[in-house]
Write an enzyme that holds these catalytic residues in place. Sequence first.
Site, short mmCIF file in Angstrom:
data_model
loop_
_atom_site.label_atom_id
_atom_site.label_comp_id
_atom_site.label_asym_id
_atom_site.label_seq_id
_atom_site.Cartn_x
_atom_site.Cartn_y
_atom_site.Cartn_z
N HIS A 135 0.83 -1.21 0.00
CA HIS A 135 0.00 0.00 0.00
C HIS A 135 0.86 1.26 0.00
O HIS A 135 0.64 2.18 -0.80
CB HIS A 135 -0.90 -0.03 1.24
CG HIS A 135 -1.73 1.20 1.41
ND1 HIS A 135 -3.02 1.31 0.92
CD2 HIS A 135 -1.47 2.37 2.04
CE1 HIS A 135 -3.51 2.49 1.24
NE2 HIS A 135 -2.59 3.17 1.92
N GLU A 136 1.87 1.31 0.86
CA GLU A 136 2.70 2.50 0.95
C GLU A 136 3.58 2.68 -0.28
O GLU A 136 3.74 3.81 -0.78
CB GLU A 136 3.57 2.45 2.22
CG GLU A 136 2.76 2.55 3.50
CD GLU A 136 1.89 3.80 3.54
OE1 GLU A 136 2.38 4.89 3.21
OE2 GLU A 136 0.70 3.68 3.89
N HIS A 139 1.69 4.24 -3.05
CA HIS A 139 1.63 5.70 -2.99
C HIS A 139 2.81 6.31 -3.75
O HIS A 139 2.65 7.29 -4.48
CB HIS A 139 1.68 6.18 -1.54
CG HIS A 139 0.35 6.16 -0.83
ND1 HIS A 139 -0.78 6.75 -1.34
CD2 HIS A 139 0.01 5.63 0.38
CE1 HIS A 139 -1.78 6.60 -0.47
NE2 HIS A 139 -1.33 5.91 0.57
N GLU A 197 -5.92 7.10 -1.42
CA GLU A 197 -5.90 5.90 -0.59
C GLU A 197 -6.51 4.71 -1.31
O GLU A 197 -6.00 3.58 -1.24
CB GLU A 197 -6.65 6.15 0.73
CG GLU A 197 -5.92 7.06 1.69
CD GLU A 197 -4.62 6.46 2.18
OE1 GLU A 197 -4.47 5.23 2.12
OE2 GLU A 197 -3.75 7.23 2.62
#
Length: 264
Positions: A135-136, A139, A197
């Site tokens: 997830h990070e 980004h 997100e």
Amino acid sequence: MYKKIIAFTAAILMMVACTTVPITGRRQLNLVSDAQMQQMSYDAYDQFLKENKLSRDAQATSMVKRAGQRIQRAVEQYMAQNNMSAELQGFQWEFNLIEDEQVNAWAMAGGKTVVYTGILPIAQNETGLAVVMGHEIAHAIAKHGNERMSLQLSQQFGGQTLAALAGSQPGVANQLLMTAYGVGSGLGVLKYGRTQETEADQLGLIFMAMAGYNPEEAIPFWQRMEAKSGGQAPPEFLSTHPSGSTRLNNLKKFMPQAKTYYKK
């Protein structure tokens, strides 16, 4: 009059300074070059490591590095398969575990990634950790940090370039970078928006699946994250994320796509 000029300038910049998010195809504002963003990130990351304590837990540290490297290879594979390897030019991947009770993790431009020990009990295992790191890192791949920085430059500094701001107000530019990536906590932190997100959830599922981690484990992970709040203020990591039910519905919608990339 000055405010009108700023608004007009921002509108023009919105039209001409755009890039496209991989996989989702969304157009985003980007006033900052990748090279600028990476160099500032590398400098800030090195300073962060000097000011914070690396975990002395060898097993947990090894797990963070192993998961990060697997996701790195997955990202590189995905970008190569889709003729986007140029988007990774200049990346200097790094994965570190920081001794800190914060329930948090982040990744900067160029693949500089940090996991806090406070999130490990919720991750529970390497697959749970891959959910967080996927997830990070998503980004960073989607250039959400660039987008947040660009928005602030257009809104607060009249479309001034990052290079100009760094030259005249280096402290302000550095703080803008750190807050854009959620480094630290408090009201001053620029959170990722819900659209960003959701994109990170979608991209993160694909990256973890390509890395050989079961994407279906993302659902219980996010359920554990929600439970962590216990009805109180959510952890920093969840402060502006989509609501629990919205996220779970989105994950279920993205899951069939992610599973096509998963090979046990």
